[in-house]
Design a protein around this motif. Structure first.
Motif, PDB file in Angstrom:
ATOM      1  N   ASP A  65       0.919  -0.779  -0.051  1.00 22.04           N
ATOM      2  CA  ASP A  65      -0.184   0.018   0.127  1.00 22.04           C
ATOM      3  C   ASP A  65       0.980   1.062  -0.105  1.00 22.04           C
ATOM      4  O   ASP A  65       2.205   1.257   0.358  1.00 22.04           O
ATOM      5  CB  ASP A  65      -1.067   0.077   1.074  1.00 22.04           C
ATOM      6  N   PHE A  66       0.183   2.032  -0.165  1.00 28.30           N
ATOM      7  CA  PHE A  66       1.017   3.570   0.353  1.00 28.30           C
ATOM      8  C   PHE A  66       2.099   3.899   0.931  1.00 28.30           C
ATOM      9  O   PHE A  66       3.401   3.999   0.876  1.00 28.30           O
ATOM     10  CB  PHE A  66      -0.010   5.256   0.231  1.00 28.30           C
ATOM     11  N   ASP A  67       1.147   3.555   2.747  1.00 31.22           N
ATOM     12  CA  ASP A  67       2.604   3.489   3.960  1.00 31.22           C
ATOM     13  C   ASP A  67       2.894   3.323   3.482  1.00 31.22           C
ATOM     14  O   ASP A  67       5.008   3.764   3.966  1.00 31.22           O
ATOM     15  CB  ASP A  67       1.077   3.708   4.816  1.00 31.22           C
ATOM     16  N   ALA A  68       3.456   1.411   3.070  1.00 28.94           N
ATOM     17  CA  ALA A  68       4.425   1.022   2.815  1.00 28.94           C
ATOM     18  C   ALA A  68       5.232   1.431   2.105  1.00 28.94           C
ATOM     19  O   ALA A  68       6.538   1.639   2.682  1.00 28.94           O
ATOM     20  CB  ALA A  68       3.897  -0.600   3.324  1.00 28.94           C
ATOM     21  N   TRP A  69       4.635   1.684   1.211  1.00 30.20           N
ATOM     22  CA  TRP A  69       5.873   2.332  -0.044  1.00 30.20           C
ATOM     23  C   TRP A  69       6.530   3.699   0.126  1.00 30.20           C
ATOM     24  O   TRP A  69       7.432   3.384   0.102  1.00 30.20           O
ATOM     25  CB  TRP A  69       5.260   2.624  -1.289  1.00 30.20           C
ATOM     26  N   MET A  70       5.713   4.646   1.211  1.00 31.26           N
ATOM     27  CA  MET A  70       6.489   5.770   1.444  1.00 31.26           C
ATOM     28  C   MET A  70       7.250   5.822   2.578  1.00 31.26           C
ATOM     29  O   MET A  70       8.341   6.704   2.515  1.00 31.26           O
ATOM     30  CB  MET A  70       4.931   6.798   1.795  1.00 31.26           C
ATOM     31  N   ASP A  71       7.683   4.531   3.413  1.00 35.51           N
ATOM     32  CA  ASP A  71       8.327   4.157   4.581  1.00 35.51           C
ATOM     33  C   ASP A  71       9.774   4.156   3.757  1.00 35.51           C
ATOM     34  O   ASP A  71      10.802   3.826   4.409  1.00 35.51           O
ATOM     35  CB  ASP A  71       7.572   3.545   4.758  1.00 35.51           C
TER      36      ASP A  71
END
Length: 93
Positions: A65-71
């Motif tokens: 998901d987006f949050d995991a990618w942004m990490d």
């Protein structure tokens, strides 16, 4: 019509340079924003959503998901400038 590109640097040192953002990426990013009550505005979060949708389409991430990618994103930048193309068959002095 101006073309939109994004460059993204990841924490593992990978750099994705001048990825073309397609209309489908824009639509998908706006859907994600709407679903998550994020106003679709000219903000870094919306720009990051464009980047996420672009790398997902290209198969450049396996983040769920987006949050995991942004990490794992160090930095990113949007550009309207087409990347410089160097013809590899052209002789240099």
């Amino acid at each position: 019509m101006k073309k939109l590109f994004i460059s993204i640097e990841m924490t593992d040192g990978t750099a994705h340079e001048n990825l073309r953002i397609f209309a489908a990426d824009r639509v998908r990013a706006s859907e994600i924003a709407r679903t998550n009550s994020v106003p679709w505005e000219d903000t870094p979060k919306c720009h990051a959503l464009l980047g996420y949708c672009t790398v997902k389409r290209l198969g450049l991430t396996d983040a769920p998901d987006f949050d995991a990618w942004m990490d794992n994103v160090v930095d990113f930048s949007l550009s309207n400038d087409a990347p410089d193309f160097v013809d590899p068959t052209t002789q240099t002095a």
